[in-house]
Scaffold this active site. Sequence first.
Site, PDB file in Angstrom:
ATOM      1  N   HIS A  78       0.831  -1.202   0.000  1.00  0.00           N
ATOM      2  CA  HIS A  78       0.000   0.000   0.000  1.00  0.00           C
ATOM      3  C   HIS A  78       0.868   1.255   0.000  1.00  0.00           C
ATOM      4  CE1 HIS A  78      -3.478   2.493   0.800  1.00  0.00           C
ATOM      5  NE2 HIS A  78      -2.909   2.965   1.898  1.00  0.00           N
ATOM      6  N   GLN A  80       3.940   1.615  -1.142  1.00  0.00           N
ATOM      7  CA  GLN A  80       4.575   1.773  -2.449  1.00  0.00           C
ATOM      8  C   GLN A  80       3.564   2.263  -3.487  1.00  0.00           C
ATOM      9  OE1 GLN A  80       7.901   1.404  -3.288  1.00  0.00           O
ATOM     10  NE2 GLN A  80       8.172   1.270  -1.080  1.00  0.00           N
ATOM     11  N   HIS A  82       1.016   4.200  -2.855  1.00  0.00           N
ATOM     12  CA  HIS A  82       0.836   5.628  -2.588  1.00  0.00           C
ATOM     13  C   HIS A  82       1.941   6.443  -3.249  1.00  0.00           C
ATOM     14  CE1 HIS A  82      -2.355   7.030   0.142  1.00  0.00           C
ATOM     15  NE2 HIS A  82      -2.464   5.757   0.454  1.00  0.00           N
TER      16      HIS A  82
END
Length: 104
Positions: A78, A80, A82
């Site tokens: 998650h 990465q 973002h």
Amino acid sequence: MDDPRALEAIMGLIIYGGNARSDAMEAIAAAKAGKFAEAEEKIQSAEASLVEAHRAQTDMLTEEANGNHMEVTLLTVHSQDHLMTAITFLDLAKEIVDLHKRIG
């Protein structure tokens, strides 16, 4: 996740990536309103957030390179996601701001 340093790096990616994306969105809104100086400030703020996100990512990569393997969790993926979304969004925001400058 038991490693507090890893969790701190992951949260850095999420927070700074989210901040960069928000600033990029605000840059687009400012450009749409003809507020180009504000748009440029938001772009610069987004870029600064991405520098911080990259620092967090570098910390994670350095630990991995040093043999301190991190458990890959959904939270890691998650974070990465973002970062990559923020990078892509900022690139597009720069183009959109530039287009508004040309037609405004």
